[in-house]
Design a protein around this motif. Structure first.
Motif, PDB file in Angstrom:
ATOM      1  N   HIS A  51       0.863  -1.186   0.000  1.00 34.11           N
ATOM      2  CA  HIS A  51       0.000   0.000   0.000  1.00 34.11           C
ATOM      3  C   HIS A  51       0.887   1.219   0.000  1.00 34.11           C
ATOM      4  CE1 HIS A  51      -3.381   2.635   0.961  1.00 34.11           C
ATOM      5  NE2 HIS A  51      -2.552   3.249   1.766  1.00 34.11           N
TER       6      HIS A  51
ATOM      7  N   GLY B 176       1.070   4.768   0.714  1.00 32.49           N
ATOM      8  CA  GLY B 176       0.286   5.751   1.451  1.00 32.49           C
ATOM      9  C   GLY B 176       0.439   7.166   0.932  1.00 32.49           C
TER      10      GLY B 176
ATOM     11  N   GLU C 273      -0.122   7.989  -2.166  1.00 28.58           N
ATOM     12  CA  GLU C 273      -1.054   8.192  -3.264  1.00 28.58           C
ATOM     13  C   GLU C 273      -2.332   8.848  -2.769  1.00 28.58           C
ATOM     14  OE1 GLU C 273      -1.856   4.570  -5.214  1.00 28.58           O
ATOM     15  OE2 GLU C 273      -0.136   4.852  -6.526  1.00 28.58           O
TER      16      GLU C 273
ATOM     17  N   GLY D  23      -5.983   9.172  -1.746  1.00 29.55           N
ATOM     18  CA  GLY D  23      -6.852   8.134  -1.193  1.00 29.55           C
ATOM     19  C   GLY D  23      -7.830   7.569  -2.204  1.00 29.55           C
ATOM     20  N   THR D  24      -8.209   8.377  -3.160  1.00 28.77           N
ATOM     21  CA  THR D  24      -9.206   7.941  -4.136  1.00 28.77           C
ATOM     22  C   THR D  24      -8.773   6.707  -4.914  1.00 28.77           C
ATOM     23  OG1 THR D  24      -9.510  10.311  -4.433  1.00 28.77           O
ATOM     24  CG2 THR D  24     -10.734   8.845  -5.904  1.00 28.77           C
ATOM     25  N   HIS D  25      -7.483   6.601  -5.145  1.00 28.41           N
ATOM     26  CA  HIS D  25      -7.010   5.480  -5.971  1.00 28.41           C
ATOM     27  C   HIS D  25      -6.072   4.559  -5.225  1.00 28.41           C
ATOM     28  CE1 HIS D  25      -7.880   8.809  -8.889  1.00 28.41           C
ATOM     29  NE2 HIS D  25      -8.785   7.899  -9.147  1.00 28.41           N
ATOM     30  N   ALA D  26      -5.951   4.749  -3.937  1.00 29.63           N
ATOM     31  CA  ALA D  26      -5.006   3.945  -3.172  1.00 29.63           C
ATOM     32  C   ALA D  26      -5.639   2.634  -2.735  1.00 29.63           C
ATOM     33  CB  ALA D  26      -4.518   4.726  -1.956  1.00 29.63           C
ATOM     34  N   GLY D  27      -4.795   1.693  -2.445  1.00 25.66           N
ATOM     35  CA  GLY D  27      -5.274   0.406  -1.976  1.00 25.66           C
ATOM     36  C   GLY D  27      -4.112  -0.567  -1.934  1.00 25.66           C
ATOM     37  N   PHE D  28      -4.278  -1.639  -1.211  1.00 24.65           N
ATOM     38  CA  PHE D  28      -3.244  -2.659  -1.195  1.00 24.65           C
ATOM     39  C   PHE D  28      -3.198  -3.319  -2.562  1.00 24.65           C
ATOM     40  CE2 PHE D  28      -3.199  -2.139   3.319  1.00 24.65           C
ATOM     41  CZ  PHE D  28      -1.931  -2.550   3.697  1.00 24.65           C
ATOM     42  N   ARG D  29      -2.033  -3.299  -3.158  1.00 27.49           N
ATOM     43  CA  ARG D  29      -1.871  -3.933  -4.451  1.00 27.49           C
ATOM     44  C   ARG D  29      -1.144  -5.254  -4.272  1.00 27.49           C
ATOM     45  NH1 ARG D  29       2.148   0.396  -7.090  1.00 27.49           N
ATOM     46  NH2 ARG D  29       0.710   1.721  -5.938  1.00 27.49           N
TER      47      ARG D  29
ATOM     48  N   PHE E 165      -2.393  -5.405  -9.209  1.00 31.29           N
ATOM     49  CA  PHE E 165      -3.782  -5.027  -8.998  1.00 31.29           C
ATOM     50  C   PHE E 165      -3.957  -4.600  -7.550  1.00 31.29           C
ATOM     51  CE2 PHE E 165      -4.590  -6.953 -13.021  1.00 31.29           C
ATOM     52  CZ  PHE E 165      -5.732  -6.325 -13.472  1.00 31.29           C
ATOM     53  N   ARG E 166      -4.455  -3.405  -7.374  1.00 28.15           N
ATOM     54  CA  ARG E 166      -4.694  -2.913  -6.020  1.00 28.15           C
ATOM     55  C   ARG E 166      -6.193  -2.973  -5.736  1.00 28.15           C
ATOM     56  NH1 ARG E 166      -2.970   3.249  -6.944  1.00 28.15           N
ATOM     57  NH2 ARG E 166      -1.428   2.135  -8.191  1.00 28.15           N
ATOM     58  N   ARG E 167      -6.495  -3.236  -4.494  1.00 24.53           N
ATOM     59  CA  ARG E 167      -7.876  -3.280  -4.024  1.00 24.53           C
ATOM     60  C   ARG E 167      -8.211  -1.911  -3.446  1.00 24.53           C
ATOM     61  NH1 ARG E 167     -10.791  -5.458   1.136  1.00 24.53           N
ATOM     62  NH2 ARG E 167      -8.994  -4.627   2.210  1.00 24.53           N
ATOM     63  N   ILE E 168      -8.958  -1.111  -4.189  1.00 25.96           N
ATOM     64  CA  ILE E 168      -9.411   0.172  -3.661  1.00 25.96           C
ATOM     65  C   ILE E 168     -10.685  -0.085  -2.866  1.00 25.96           C
ATOM     66  CG2 ILE E 168     -10.181   2.499  -4.245  1.00 25.96           C
ATOM     67  CD1 ILE E 168      -8.732   2.189  -6.941  1.00 25.96           C
TER      68      ILE E 168
ATOM     69  N   HIS F 151     -15.073   9.498  -3.006  1.00 29.28           N
ATOM     70  CA  HIS F 151     -15.574   8.513  -3.950  1.00 29.28           C
ATOM     71  C   HIS F 151     -17.037   8.827  -4.289  1.00 29.28           C
ATOM     72  CE1 HIS F 151     -12.326   5.357  -2.743  1.00 29.28           C
ATOM     73  NE2 HIS F 151     -12.009   5.944  -3.875  1.00 29.28           N
TER      74      HIS F 151
END
Lengths: 382, 382, 382, 382
Positions: A293, A295, A297, A299-305, C304-307, C314
């Motif tokens: 993740h 941090g 980035e 928030g709109t497009h962030a996430g654990f990849r 691939f990230r999980r948003i 959003h």
């Protein structure tokens, strides 16, 4: 190589394959394998591809045609063999945990330091540093991608002791294994956590437990259990599970759990690191993947990849297959062999060193001390 | 209802919707909402559908047209309002944590017991018992599906404090919030873990930490922060993170982690229970799912299965949509309202009771005590 | 509202909740609900919160106190009701599929266009555009984040017909449902795929199948099956599954699968879009998540990230809960109500329009035509 | 062995390792490796462990000390080499696809049948049958665990051609590769789908596409591209992507997608089978896992379970590591070697046979024919 059970097979695979995949500066040769049972060790030699056999490790370490001794025995013989091998001028690779006691480990670290002065190397076999995904995680932490560390969360979950009828193997006897899940699984996660964090634990608070205190004796003598009565049960003299929390020297918090009672978890070594700029997560049951993740980035497009750690510029991948063609557990031993061969050829100290192994041993000792003293926070001896 | 912020909105949604989905024995009416700021509370009443407003909670609890008082304020006012409401003969629903101190919670539990003698009910708002997946987990534990419990592993991970510039809200001040992640997140996971385990914690060993000790003051007074200087920074007086291990009364081991610094984890309440016959795992970020490993199956076909908890015979699902059409966070409050209405109509004590809330408070107090005493194992007061 | 079954309940929830969560320019009132069975519709009115009832939809559409007619009946009555409602000067929301035939849909689209000249709006209820994650996906495609489109891969998998003893409901009869999985599930995925792609299908090649051609008649008359003989079986006259491939106007390829026989899949609407610069993937069974691969990142750290689509910026999230507190299926109807109220207040055409619904109908007709003609590639009528 | 690129390395690993892990009735020896470039093939021999080299495959197949010829060249030379090797009385393992045309494949299947009469075996290298998870899936289908088959959903997604500047390698030239993603990826999934289903496809309807029709020529001659002008671009003469739907002989439906443009998917061979009693799902990017839904379980506790296919009684696992210690991509070649050695020793026809390879070729031909004929449904030639 001394020992020919699970670790012996895995290490053999590593030595045999490393030169087929990587460009090595030296060509390892599988010279001699050693075990007490002459028939069994001959069978192992044939299976795993060793040229000769010995039944006395003392003979092995004296042989002139042996440059490196790989110790794959239970922990109670590590110190004696390693000290003799180093004294005989051999390089040494020793399976983890380095030893069953801090005292033995200290002697081994001292001997390794002395041997280093003569160009002899000693390495301890924490192979989980050599999963491409954990090596990538280390690289990313070093690059500052997760920033200042806040949390390290680690568990090593297995379930092979859930059944109370599972027999009393050598791994459940203190005199041979030193400890239970703590030394077997806990040693791995302490080393891996410190390696990935890039810093050491300052202290721990621990609970340990033996859920099933008596188990049936194995029907046949297991390779490491010398004298077994024909039937009946015996005492489990090691921990079944160990939980500990701790602080890193930077103030980051850590939690550890090692158990053989996590029903349904087969080899779930999981580690997550949370930092001010990002997070990383790894699960050995999916060893070709690293979760990251970023941090920084929006928030709109962030996430654990899910990074599939199979790209050519990922650690150890230069010799392997195209992207997406995953590796397996045994390849950690191939990578270990590669790294040790490079260290020998280049005359530089290998990592993890015996000193690293000793420090892990001190953490485990602090865990045991804390568990005995009502979980009180126990600093790690320096 | 007293309070109209996040929890006020969520509880309102619950009260308004319960009768639209379930057959209720009584019809809840949204009579009066109360807050100190007359304009703001009128706006909230319009938005959330309340008929009238009050600006003094003492007036609210005295009104004859109010049968039940729902307390959604910060923890420092729970005790006073709840005691008054029970004394005035109202049923009470109080948000968690029950109170900011064990003493307050004890008084509340005593008052609830006294009120019960007169048919007045008191319930504490641990809404995560009312996720269909956790309710199913509880049912399955009760059915013996995981057998004798060995491990409970719980974490509640958020990341909204990672940025050191995030302002000093009331949740970061001890005098209002009581504690930090411990009372906010830790209370949830202690209650949920004990509820699912079907037993209570015997003792704990804890570490707490405040990573960022000084933060900017909010630019405008937040609803609960009385007097704020126009600029500058203030002290964070609560914990940022709390880690604790413990033992259940049966001897099962538990590990807990509550933090607001797990970068990338937004609302990751995760719990795993390992028993001799099986395991269960839940993650609030995927709240329509429950993972279940049936340890009695042949290993060849066994594995953690993802139960989509949306079948008509799953808890709370009888009133909802067809299989696969998931619910959301807010529906826990719908279910809470449903269960409380049933309890009132049937005159039976609701769960979790104030006594349950008190016991959670005692666990949190033991955590704080252990953290202050060098993590020493601290039994939970009975 | 006309109709009070599954869709009636869901739409009611949407209308009732929209103004509680969002700032709406107009306040929807739940005026009249209509159904043929007076007792049942009265019960539904009480349950769902409608002020009055009618048993004849013709009476409903003539009422002066009704501004908007929401049509939740089976597809065979959509055209007649919608045409009458538009003629009576009402705004119309019509459940999908717009109609059972292209001819009906054409008449509806013409009527909608004529009504638009008088400020009356008509919208078709493709609610899956209003999952925050799909709305975010649309935004990201519009921002160019995946670049030139190559592949769209879509499936809508359910399993409620796997059991051959499942009875013959109205959804399995062509005269009422128009088609089977194609009109029910296929309509959703055709609309969603075109919406996310930002372009339309040019042609399709299809296979359809009815695996179980005869099923038991329902024991009691279902709401939409007029006269049922007391026992026996009846013909399934719709498709059980439909597979089709196609080309978008840009040349991107698409594959679609709609089935009610995917054992274990409950509501698995899955869509993946692969473009030259990135990819997006969504699964309705995990509706708070969007997977995103940013192809412009260095391969070393890409994945691939999980948003978790629960951040305040959003789509639709401004009115809801803090990050990580997920929404459910029903909230798509809340968002649909919100969007339609805004469109009415601002006098602009809502999306998806009846023209959009007609175009989806034409795709479905091309699918049926291709399936009848040996799967030959069949262009979509313009 | 003929060929020493990617497949040559992988097959070498397989041959070298099989006897180290499994008890084999015969000991494979790595005798001779063959390639046109003498220096390169010598380097490969050293790297992969072959005793000798040849630069003319005709010499190789005539050698008396060669019992088995393993063909790892591009598809355009498969037929000629295999026919010669079989004629010379060798056993043959041929990489997939069996050949570039149906005519070649027919000749090969005939030759294999003739050779079988003299005890010479011929096998085609569909190695994905030999992932433990797919082998387990096949076993479970055979046991009736998913019952009557309804759907097979297969995709093989890679992304190495997304960049239009990726050079024109031999895999993008029809004269050498035969076809593009269809022959490379499609061949794998057609074989795997039919193998797992336990039945064959009856017909297909297809779309193929070449998204990028012109690409830069490789800067240096690739191993298989004979004469390359120094610069400029060349035509891509194979498909970039192939989509097809089809029917199995039982009436089950199938969908296939093979592409090199699925951005972010590295080696995502995914297959799902839905039957009346259950479902199975597999993803090559997580090759140690098999997902299984047991549809006969009560819905309350049912769900897709993740079987970690590392138990001792799983296919091929008897020789490997303890539970949870996963395998990698290359081990499919170890298992292939094991199975072929057993077949040779036991004198029974290996699977998949050249006849199986021919049938796959016929499916691919039907795909190409359908794609040329406007996607019309095209039966598979018997």
């Amino acid at each position: 190589m001394v020992g020919y059970a699970f670790m012996g097979a895995a290490h053999s695979q590593g030595w045999r394959t490393a030169g087929r995949v990587f460009d090595l500066p030296l060509s390892p040769e599988l010279a001699v394998i050693c075990g007490r049972d002459a028939d069994a060790v001959r069978a192992a030699a044939g299976r795993y591809g060793w040229a000769e056999t010995e039944t006395d490790w003392r003979a092995l370490v004296e042989r002139d045609d042996v440059d490196l001794v790989d110790i794959c025995t239970p922990g109670d013989s590590h110190a004696e063999i390693a000290l003799a091998a180093l004294a005989a001028g051999k390089h040494v690779l020793c399976e983890k945990p380095l030893a069953n006691t801090v005292e033995e480990a200290e002697a081994m670290a001292r001997a390794a330091e002395a041997a280093a002065a003569h160009g002899r190397l000693a390495m301890v076999g924490f192979n989980y540093r050599r999963v491409p995904a954990t090596a990538l995680a280390r690289r990313m932490v070093g690059e500052g991608r997760i920033g200042r560390l806040r949390h390290v969360r680690v568990a090593y979950l297995q379930d092979w002791l859930v059944d109370p009828e599972f027999p009393l193997t050598w791994r459940l006897r203190r005199e041979q294994a030193g400890s239970g899940s703590l030394g077997d699984l806990g040693a791995h996660i302490v080393d891996l956590a410190q390696y990935l964090a890039g810093e050491r634990l300052a202290g721990v608070s621990a609970i340990t437990e033996t859920f099933v205190r008596e188990r049936p004796l194995p029907s046949a003598p297991s390779s490491g259990l010398a004298a077994v009565s024909t039937a009946g049960t015996g005492q489990v003299t090691v921990d079944d599970a160990a939980l500990f929390t701790g602080r890193f020297t930077s103030g980051a918090l850590a939690s550890f759990e090692a158990t053989r009672y996590a029903t349904g978890r087969k080899n779930a070594l999981r580690i997550e690191l949370n930092g001010e700029r990002g997070s990383l997560a790894f699960d050995l049951e999916r060893l070709n993947e690293l979760e990251y993740h970023d941090g920084t980035e929006p928030g709109t497009h962030a996430g654990f990849r899910r990074i599939l750690v199979t790209e050519p510029d990922h650690p150890y991948l230069e010799g392997w297959w195209p992207p997406g063609h995953g590796l397996g557990y045994e390849h950690t031993f191939v990578h270990q062999a590669r790294d040790l061969v490079h260290a020998v050829a280049e005359g530089r100290g290998p990592e993890p060193s015996f000193a690293d192994g000793l420090q892990v041993q001190r953490v485990l000792a602090a865990v045991e001390e804390s568990a005995e003293k009502n979980s009180v926070y126990t600093p790690i001896a320096a």
